[in-house]
Design a protein around this motif. Structure first.
Motif, short mmCIF file in Angstrom:
data_model
loop_
_atom_site.label_atom_id
_atom_site.label_comp_id
_atom_site.label_asym_id
_atom_site.label_seq_id
_atom_site.Cartn_x
_atom_site.Cartn_y
_atom_site.Cartn_z
N THR A 98 1.13 -1.33 -0.10
CA THR A 98 0.00 -0.33 0.02
C THR A 98 1.00 0.82 0.18
N SER A 103 -3.94 5.33 -0.88
CA SER A 103 -4.25 5.20 -0.41
C SER A 103 -4.24 5.59 0.89
N ASN A 104 -5.12 6.19 1.63
CA ASN A 104 -4.91 6.67 3.17
C ASN A 104 -6.16 5.92 3.99
N THR A 108 -9.81 4.90 3.15
CA THR A 108 -9.56 4.24 1.57
C THR A 108 -10.75 2.64 1.95
N THR A 109 -11.42 2.26 1.37
CA THR A 109 -12.54 1.24 1.28
C THR A 109 -11.51 0.05 1.20
N THR A 112 -11.60 -0.27 -2.67
CA THR A 112 -10.82 0.44 -3.21
C THR A 112 -9.47 0.00 -2.84
N MET A 113 -8.61 -0.39 -2.17
CA MET A 113 -7.17 -0.60 -1.82
C MET A 113 -7.64 -2.59 -2.47
N ARG A 116 -7.13 -1.62 -6.13
CA ARG A 116 -5.90 -1.10 -6.74
C ARG A 116 -4.31 -1.68 -6.04
N HIS A 118 -3.60 -2.57 -3.55
CA HIS A 118 -3.29 -2.45 -2.12
C HIS A 118 -3.42 -3.27 -0.93
#
Length: 136
Positions: A98, A103-104, A108-109, A112-113, A116, A118
């Motif tokens: 990550t 990606s916070n 960040t869900t 979503t990670m 990506r 991550h």
């Protein structure tokens, strides 16, 4: 998934050995592992490759102490040795780690990670010396 990874650099006589210092990090939880951490990280990477919808959070420390730094966290282990190992870890998990500039972790869900890629999150004790203040 969360892994509390306790590890230590085996510094005894390492200067006389003709091997990569990255191979001298071992799991340490009341006893030292037979295999080095590189093998375990490679095993984790293989598992992640086989399970593309999974994420792993890993906390890296000597004995779980989040406040220890420098020699208190990893005795007799230079910054160069710590950071060399960190870069080896990043190499093993290349493409999955990550990037916190993208990606916070707090907003960040998970979906979503995963989209990506991550899928590996590291928390490290001795963060500044161990990771050189890494974005990962």
């Amino acid at each position: 998934r969360f892994l509390d990874i306790r590890m230590m650099f085996q510094y005894t006589d390492y200067e006389s050995l003709a091997i990569d210092t990255n191979e001298l990090w071992y799991s340490l939880h009341f006893m030292e592992s037979t295999n080095n951490m590189i093998k375990y990280f490679n095993d984790i990477r293989s598992w992640l490759d086989d399970h593309p919808s999974e994420m792993i959070v890993m906390w890296l420390s000597k004995h779980g102490g989040e406040c220890y730094t420098g020699d208190e966290q990893y005795p007799n282990t230079s910054i160069e040795i710590k950071q060399s190992f960190w870069y080896k870890i990043l190499d093993i998990f290349d493409g999955l780690v990550t990037d916190f500039t993208v990606s916070n972790i707090n907003s960040t869900t998970i979906n979503t990670m995963i989209s990506r890629n991550h899928r590996v999150i590291f928390y490290t004790s001795d963060y500044i010396e161990f990771t050189n203040s890494s974005n990962y």
